[in-house]
Write an enzyme that holds these catalytic residues in place. Structure first.
Site, PDB file in Angstrom:
ATOM      1  N   TYR A   1       0.809  -1.223   0.000  1.00 32.21           N
ATOM      2  CA  TYR A   1       0.000   0.000   0.000  1.00 32.21           C
ATOM      3  C   TYR A   1       0.843   1.274   0.000  1.00 32.21           C
ATOM      4  O   TYR A   1       0.715   2.116  -0.887  1.00 32.21           O
ATOM      5  CB  TYR A   1      -0.958  -0.027   1.204  1.00 32.21           C
ATOM      6  CG  TYR A   1      -1.936   1.119   1.188  1.00 32.21           C
ATOM      7  CD1 TYR A   1      -2.893   1.213   0.182  1.00 32.21           C
ATOM      8  CD2 TYR A   1      -1.895   2.110   2.153  1.00 32.21           C
ATOM      9  CE1 TYR A   1      -3.778   2.276   0.137  1.00 32.21           C
ATOM     10  CE2 TYR A   1      -2.783   3.175   2.119  1.00 32.21           C
ATOM     11  CZ  TYR A   1      -3.721   3.258   1.114  1.00 32.21           C
ATOM     12  OH  TYR A   1      -4.587   4.313   1.073  1.00 32.21           O
TER      13      TYR A   1
ATOM     14  N   TYR B   1      -3.629 -18.866 -46.668  1.00 33.23           N
ATOM     15  CA  TYR B   1      -2.413 -19.447 -46.093  1.00 33.23           C
ATOM     16  C   TYR B   1      -1.988 -18.748 -44.786  1.00 33.23           C
ATOM     17  O   TYR B   1      -2.201 -19.272 -43.703  1.00 33.23           O
ATOM     18  CB  TYR B   1      -1.271 -19.403 -47.127  1.00 33.23           C
ATOM     19  CG  TYR B   1      -0.037 -20.100 -46.610  1.00 33.23           C
ATOM     20  CD1 TYR B   1      -0.030 -21.487 -46.442  1.00 33.23           C
ATOM     21  CD2 TYR B   1       1.085 -19.370 -46.248  1.00 33.23           C
ATOM     22  CE1 TYR B   1       1.079 -22.128 -45.913  1.00 33.23           C
ATOM     23  CE2 TYR B   1       2.202 -20.007 -45.722  1.00 33.23           C
ATOM     24  CZ  TYR B   1       2.194 -21.384 -45.554  1.00 33.23           C
ATOM     25  OH  TYR B   1       3.281 -22.013 -45.021  1.00 33.23           O
TER      26      TYR B   1
ATOM     27  N   ARG C   1      -7.993  15.155   1.283  1.00 29.65           N
ATOM     28  CA  ARG C   1      -6.975  14.362   1.969  1.00 29.65           C
ATOM     29  C   ARG C   1      -5.656  15.110   1.757  1.00 29.65           C
ATOM     30  O   ARG C   1      -5.474  15.763   0.726  1.00 29.65           O
ATOM     31  CB  ARG C   1      -6.838  12.987   1.315  1.00 29.65           C
ATOM     32  CG  ARG C   1      -7.886  11.990   1.695  1.00 29.65           C
ATOM     33  CD  ARG C   1      -7.628  10.643   1.049  1.00 29.65           C
ATOM     34  NE  ARG C   1      -7.377  10.727  -0.389  1.00 29.65           N
ATOM     35  CZ  ARG C   1      -6.189  10.789  -0.945  1.00 29.65           C
ATOM     36  NH1 ARG C   1      -5.092  10.768  -0.214  1.00 29.65           N
ATOM     37  NH2 ARG C   1      -6.059  10.848  -2.254  1.00 29.65           N
TER      38      ARG C   1
ATOM     39  N   HIS D   1     -10.173   4.732 -10.464  1.00 33.07           N
ATOM     40  CA  HIS D   1     -10.665   5.984  -9.857  1.00 33.07           C
ATOM     41  C   HIS D   1      -9.706   7.154 -10.032  1.00 33.07           C
ATOM     42  O   HIS D   1     -10.064   8.286  -9.756  1.00 33.07           O
ATOM     43  CB  HIS D   1     -10.944   5.763  -8.372  1.00 33.07           C
ATOM     44  CG  HIS D   1     -12.155   4.917  -8.138  1.00 33.07           C
ATOM     45  ND1 HIS D   1     -13.373   5.432  -7.780  1.00 33.07           N
ATOM     46  CD2 HIS D   1     -12.349   3.580  -8.263  1.00 33.07           C
ATOM     47  CE1 HIS D   1     -14.257   4.451  -7.670  1.00 33.07           C
ATOM     48  NE2 HIS D   1     -13.654   3.312  -7.959  1.00 33.07           N
TER      49      HIS D   1
ATOM     50  N   ASP E   1      -8.384 -15.154 -42.724  1.00 31.11           N
ATOM     51  CA  ASP E   1      -8.246 -14.341 -41.509  1.00 31.11           C
ATOM     52  C   ASP E   1      -8.208 -12.834 -41.736  1.00 31.11           C
ATOM     53  O   ASP E   1      -8.172 -12.073 -40.780  1.00 31.11           O
ATOM     54  CB  ASP E   1      -6.970 -14.738 -40.762  1.00 31.11           C
ATOM     55  CG  ASP E   1      -5.731 -14.190 -41.447  1.00 31.11           C
ATOM     56  OD1 ASP E   1      -5.655 -14.303 -42.689  1.00 31.11           O
ATOM     57  OD2 ASP E   1      -4.864 -13.628 -40.759  1.00 31.11           O
TER      58      ASP E   1
ATOM     59  N   LEU F   1     -14.747  14.440  -5.970  1.00 35.09           N
ATOM     60  CA  LEU F   1     -16.132  14.354  -5.506  1.00 35.09           C
ATOM     61  C   LEU F   1     -16.543  15.581  -4.715  1.00 35.09           C
ATOM     62  O   LEU F   1     -17.728  15.927  -4.664  1.00 35.09           O
ATOM     63  CB  LEU F   1     -16.304  13.103  -4.641  1.00 35.09           C
ATOM     64  CG  LEU F   1     -16.054  11.780  -5.350  1.00 35.09           C
ATOM     65  CD1 LEU F   1     -16.229  10.615  -4.400  1.00 35.09           C
ATOM     66  CD2 LEU F   1     -17.007  11.631  -6.532  1.00 35.09           C
TER      67      LEU F   1
ATOM     68  N   ASP G   1      -6.506  15.167 -10.641  1.00 34.39           N
ATOM     69  CA  ASP G   1      -7.494  14.465  -9.831  1.00 34.39           C
ATOM     70  C   ASP G   1      -8.343  13.619 -10.772  1.00 34.39           C
ATOM     71  O   ASP G   1      -8.825  14.129 -11.790  1.00 34.39           O
ATOM     72  CB  ASP G   1      -8.375  15.506  -9.114  1.00 34.39           C
ATOM     73  CG  ASP G   1      -8.856  15.014  -7.760  1.00 34.39           C
ATOM     74  OD1 ASP G   1      -8.872  13.792  -7.557  1.00 34.39           O
ATOM     75  OD2 ASP G   1      -9.215  15.860  -6.917  1.00 34.39           O
TER      76      ASP G   1
ATOM     77  N   LYS H   1      -3.403  17.315  -4.741  1.00 29.95           N
ATOM     78  CA  LYS H   1      -4.592  18.155  -4.538  1.00 29.95           C
ATOM     79  C   LYS H   1      -4.289  19.649  -4.675  1.00 29.95           C
ATOM     80  O   LYS H   1      -5.199  20.477  -4.612  1.00 29.95           O
ATOM     81  CB  LYS H   1      -5.218  17.872  -3.171  1.00 29.95           C
ATOM     82  CG  LYS H   1      -5.653  16.412  -2.982  1.00 29.95           C
ATOM     83  CD  LYS H   1      -6.883  16.049  -3.809  1.00 29.95           C
ATOM     84  CE  LYS H   1      -7.334  14.611  -3.547  1.00 29.95           C
ATOM     85  NZ  LYS H   1      -8.458  14.195  -4.383  1.00 29.95           N
TER      86      LYS H   1
ATOM     87  N   ALA I   1     -16.192  18.662  -5.331  1.00 32.02           N
ATOM     88  CA  ALA I   1     -16.854  19.654  -6.181  1.00 32.02           C
ATOM     89  C   ALA I   1     -18.341  19.319  -6.319  1.00 32.02           C
ATOM     90  O   ALA I   1     -19.213  20.200  -6.223  1.00 32.02           O
ATOM     91  CB  ALA I   1     -16.192  19.674  -7.556  1.00 32.02           C
TER      92      ALA I   1
HETATM   93  C1  GDG Z   1     -10.281   9.070  -5.488  1.00 32.14           C
HETATM   94  C2  GDG Z   1      -9.720   9.922  -6.636  1.00 32.14           C
HETATM   95  C3  GDG Z   1     -12.047  10.412  -7.366  1.00 32.14           C
HETATM   96  C4  GDG Z   1     -12.927  13.868   2.784  1.00 32.14           C
HETATM   97  N1  GDG Z   1     -12.682  14.319   4.011  1.00 32.14           N
HETATM   98  C5  GDG Z   1     -13.755  14.022   4.771  1.00 32.14           C
HETATM   99  C6  GDG Z   1     -14.673  13.382   3.980  1.00 32.14           C
HETATM  100  N2  GDG Z   1     -14.141  13.302   2.760  1.00 32.14           N
HETATM  101  C7  GDG Z   1     -14.777  12.669   1.589  1.00 32.14           C
HETATM  102  C8  GDG Z   1     -15.292  13.720   0.637  1.00 32.14           C
HETATM  103  C9  GDG Z   1     -15.306  12.950  -0.665  1.00 32.14           C
HETATM  104  C10 GDG Z   1     -14.120  12.000  -0.495  1.00 32.14           C
HETATM  105  O1  GDG Z   1     -13.835  11.926   0.887  1.00 32.14           O
HETATM  106  C11 GDG Z   1     -12.885  12.498  -1.234  1.00 32.14           C
HETATM  107  O2  GDG Z   1     -13.075  12.241  -2.574  1.00 32.14           O
HETATM  108  P1  GDG Z   1     -12.242  12.895  -3.727  1.00 32.14           P
HETATM  109  O3  GDG Z   1     -12.918  12.610  -5.014  1.00 32.14           O
HETATM  110  O4  GDG Z   1     -12.160  14.353  -3.464  1.00 32.14           O
HETATM  111  O5  GDG Z   1     -10.757  12.319  -3.645  1.00 32.14           O
HETATM  112  P2  GDG Z   1      -9.966  10.889  -3.359  1.00 32.14           P
HETATM  113  O6  GDG Z   1     -10.135  10.479  -1.944  1.00 32.14           O
HETATM  114  O7  GDG Z   1      -8.576  11.156  -3.755  1.00 32.14           O
HETATM  115  O8  GDG Z   1     -10.636   9.803  -4.308  1.00 32.14           O
HETATM  116  C12 GDG Z   1     -10.690  11.022  -6.997  1.00 32.14           C
HETATM  117  C13 GDG Z   1     -12.519   9.463  -6.267  1.00 32.14           C
HETATM  118  O9  GDG Z   1     -11.521   8.487  -5.985  1.00 32.14           O
HETATM  119  C14 GDG Z   1     -13.794   8.741  -6.701  1.00 32.14           C
HETATM  120  O10 GDG Z   1     -13.624   7.999  -7.871  1.00 32.14           O
HETATM  121  O11 GDG Z   1     -12.989  11.453  -7.478  1.00 32.14           O
HETATM  122  O12 GDG Z   1     -10.194  11.741  -8.093  1.00 32.14           O
HETATM  123  O13 GDG Z   1      -8.465  10.477  -6.267  1.00 32.14           O
HETATM  124  O14 GDG Z   1     -16.458  12.192  -0.763  1.00 32.14           O
HETATM  125  O15 GDG Z   1     -16.538  14.142   1.065  1.00 32.14           O
HETATM  126  N3  GDG Z   1     -15.863  12.974   4.450  1.00 32.14           N
HETATM  127  C15 GDG Z   1     -16.139  13.201   5.762  1.00 32.14           C
HETATM  128  N4  GDG Z   1     -15.255  13.807   6.575  1.00 32.14           N
HETATM  129  C16 GDG Z   1     -14.074  14.238   6.135  1.00 32.14           C
HETATM  130  O16 GDG Z   1     -13.279  14.779   6.907  1.00 32.14           O
HETATM  131  N5  GDG Z   1     -17.324  12.826   6.248  1.00 32.14           N
END
Ligand code: GDG
Length: 685
Positions: free
Chosen positions: A45, A459, A233, A123, A638, A336, A332, A238, A338
């Protein structure tokens, strides 16, 4: 749909606890934990996944490390996943594999469950080939072969899907046709499926009492200042540092906003065991301190920085409270956050500033899109956002909201699963045309029942495998014996080839079968006498030879073959992409050259052939059939030149295409070995 989530539980589990955890996970979450050793997990990981694949796929090649040990662990863990899934899966289950941690799994599973329905989704971005090729050759081959084990491969955007297809072509040589790839006889599909969110959950929460209370609590601390918000994260992809510099530039160019805005920066701890992430955390702490120190005042802190995760309600409250969401990833897959911001804005106010480097930018065109590398762009977008009239905010926000509402998470899953079923059905339809079982016996019976028979056999690629050099494809002893035994007074055997008559004549000396060379320009009888029954011009060759020789010079590894009535440019040994590109150019060049000549241009398998018009395997096959008047006809081939032959046959004929899918033939076989198997059965009687 009943489902089970299988995956690593996120922590090491003591052997004696595994059974209990399994029970609990299954009942409480419909989940199946796959326990892994802690050291393996670290190399897998933090190592291969997050120190090799993640940086590379996000266009940070200089951050990527290439450790043999990490790679070996990645392979081993993939096998452990495979074992666990094989034990878990039931025969008709559909298996959907997610993300870059499991690129090898589809092919491993395919080997163990050959008929399983397997989908794969990535993803994160799939990078362009120039970045992907940084991986050692062996690894990148294995990774792509791994993914291709799936029946359907999904990506967030069309670009990522194209990058993947391109890397497959450059690395493994498999061409695609509108996202379909033929991998060892199975037709695979590559498509884009932009992920959605659970829209209703955010929408409803935003109007809930709990969120209202949370919001009120926050407003007390923040006052009535306009809020700029971001959550991610902790990750270098990011663009958090870029975002802060943008904010700082905004405060510098618009000092009137000092004290009037607050940037709430929520950063969620992630991958803290990876060095690079620790270093970034330090940089982030320093930069926040620096900006707050330089721009803040006794009664105002410009950046409220939180390094922790938030509850769902807190998150929705922040989305709802914020005037501006500032989302600036350098890369990215989707993003999500956005979409979640949009779903948390039932009142229709708020401005989304979004990096054009996020997959989400493709769907969210009404956002203020910025390039995160350009500090001034971020600063200007912030000014535009904070001064945007409510009316315009709503005009931009509502259509994006509707899109995110419609293409939500459920829609994403159902669309993907429907496409997986379609891909599987298509494979099923094609496999019904496989010449096996009942259909095989049916052909054998038709053959037996007929008085006179004719076999028309291409052939190269049909009786023998395709070779890199045309001269290397001489018939083997078994093939010669097989053809000899097939020729009887009741059965005429024709080898129908595009090859020149000298090579064919030499290879089949003393074998009493008929040969058709150069697609019908030459004919040899069973005694070995050649004739050229058509009057054909050859003058055009002098005009085109020079042009084609230029292509040989320009494309290393390509070569020109000259036959009596045709010129062929072969590029099987050349760089795959350069060859394919130049082939198109040559076809185009030649077509304009030959407008007044009686010749045709054929785009074949890694070859471009120019020959006299009217000479095709179709015409040759019809002439042979007239000559023999058979009750049973079997034709096998073929490539595109054999399709001419299939099209020319009467309805009752049996046509067999070798290793292809898009064919006019009535049946198909996997390769020359299967075809020879059929021919062996046609020796009797
Ligand atoms: C990968 C790809 C792609 C974050 N902090 C908290 C929290 N979150 C949730 C957000 C959102 C998710 O985590 C983060 O999603 P992202 O899409 O921004 O980014 P990655 O984690 O890098 O995800 C990305 C995704 O997979 C899906 O295919 O979009 O590009 O890198 O849902 O809300 N939720 C809560 N507390 C937090 O502190 N409750």
């Amino acid at each position: 749909m009943e489902f089970v989530w299988a995956g690593w539980p996120g922590a090491e589990v003591a052997a004696e606890d595994v059974e209990e955890l399994r029970e609990l996970a299954l009942h409480a979450h419909s989940a199946f934990p796959i326990a892994l050793d802690a050291t393996d997990m670290d190399r897998f990981y933090h190592g291969f996944c997050n120190s090799t694949l993640w940086p590379l796929f996000h266009y940070f090649p200089s951050y990527a490390s290439y450790s043999e040990e990490d790679w070996a662990t990645y392979q081993r863990v993939s096998e452990q996943f495979c074992e666990a899934i094989v034990a878990l899966a039931r025969p008709d289950d559909e298996i959907w594999i997610h993300d870059y941690q499991l690129l090898l799994l589809p092919a491993l599973l395919r080997r163990r469950l050959p008929n399983a329905s397997i989908g794969f989704f990535l993803h994160i971005p799939f990078p362009s080939f120039e970045v992907f090729r940084q991986l050692p050759t062996r690894w990148r081959r294995d990774l792509l072969e791994g993914v291709l084990g799936a029946d359907l491969m999904g990506f967030h955007t069309h670009d990522y899907a194209q990058h993947f297809l391109h890397s497959v072509f450059r690395t493994l040589g498999y061409e695609h046709h509108l996202g379909r790839i033929n991998v060892g006889g199975a037709l695979k599909r590559v498509e884009s499926f932009p992920i959605g969110i659970d829209f209703q959950r955010f929408w409803e929460a935003a109007s809930s009492q709990e969120v209202a209370a949370e919001r009120a609590r926050m407003s007390q601390g923040l006052g009535d200042r306009q809020i700029i918000f971001s959550v991610d994260r902790l990750d270098y992809s990011k663009g958090i540092l870029h975002r802060l510099r943008g904010f700082e530039a905004f405060l510098t160019s618009h000092p009137e906003y000092r004290g009037k805005v607050t940037f709430v920066l929520l950063v969620v701890p992630s991958r803290e065991e990876v060095d690079r992430y620790q270093r970034m955390k330090q940089e982030l702490d320093e930069l926040v301190g620096q900006i707050n120190g330089a721009c803040g005042s006794v009664d105002w802190v410009p950046i409220v920085y939180q390094y922790r995760s938030a509850s769902f309600n807190e998150l929705v409250a922040l989305y709802n409270l914020a005037s501006v969401a500032l989302i600036t990833p350098l890369r990215d897959g989707m993003n999500l956050v956005a979409k979640e911001f949009l779903a948390s804005k039932p009142q229709g106010d708020g401005v989304l500033i979004l990096s054009e480097m996020a997959g989400a930018a493709r769907e969210l065109g009404e956002a203020l899109q910025i390039n995160p590398n350009h500090t001034r762009e971020i600063a200007e977008a912030l000014f535009d956002a904070l001064t945007m009239p409510l009316e315009e905010q709503e005009r931009r926000l509502r259509p994006m909201q509707e899109r995110v509402r419609t293409y939500d998470a459920t829609r994403w899953v159902t669309t993907f699963m429907a496409a997986l079923r379609r891909a599987k059905e298509r494979q099923g339809r094609l496999s019904t045309r496989r010449l096996i079982g009942n259909s095989f016996e049916h052909v054998v019976q038709l053959h037996r029942a007929a008085e006179r028979r004719v076999l028309l056999l291409d052939y190269d690629g049909t009786l023998v495998p395709l070779r890199d050099r045309p001269g290397d494809a001489a018939p083997d002893v078994e093939l010669l014996a097989l053809l000899r035994s097939l020729q009887t007074p009741r059965q005429a055997v024709y080898v129908v080839s595009g090859r020149d008559h000298h090579s064919l004549g030499k290879w089949f000396t003393g074998i009493p079968i008929r040969l058709i060379a150069e697609h019908g320009a030459w004919l040899r009888d069973v005694e070995g006498n050649w004739s050229a029954p058509k009057i054909l011009s050859q003058g055009w060759k002098d005009q085109l030879r020079q042009l084609m020789e230029q292509y040989v010079e320009r494309v290393p590894g390509s070569l020109l073959e000259e036959k009596d009535y045709s010129l062929v440019w072969h590029y099987r040994l050349a760089d795959a992409e350069l060859g394919a590109a130049r082939a198109k150019e040559l076809t185009d060049d030649v077509q304009s050259f030959t407008a007044n000549l009686d010749v045709q241009v054929l785009d074949g398998k890694k070859a471009v052939e120019i020959r006299n018009s009217g000479v095709t395997k179709g015409v040759a096959a019809r002439e042979a059939i007239e000559r023999e008047a058979p009750g049973f006809i079997l034709a096998a081939g073929d490539d595109a030149t054999d399709e001419d032959m299939f099209r020319a046959l009467p309805q009752t004929a049996i046509s067999v295409c070798v290793a292809g899918f898009h064919s006019n033939a009535s049946y198909r076989v996997a390769d020359h070995v299967e075809l020879r198997g059929l021919l062996t059965r046609l020796r009797a009687g």
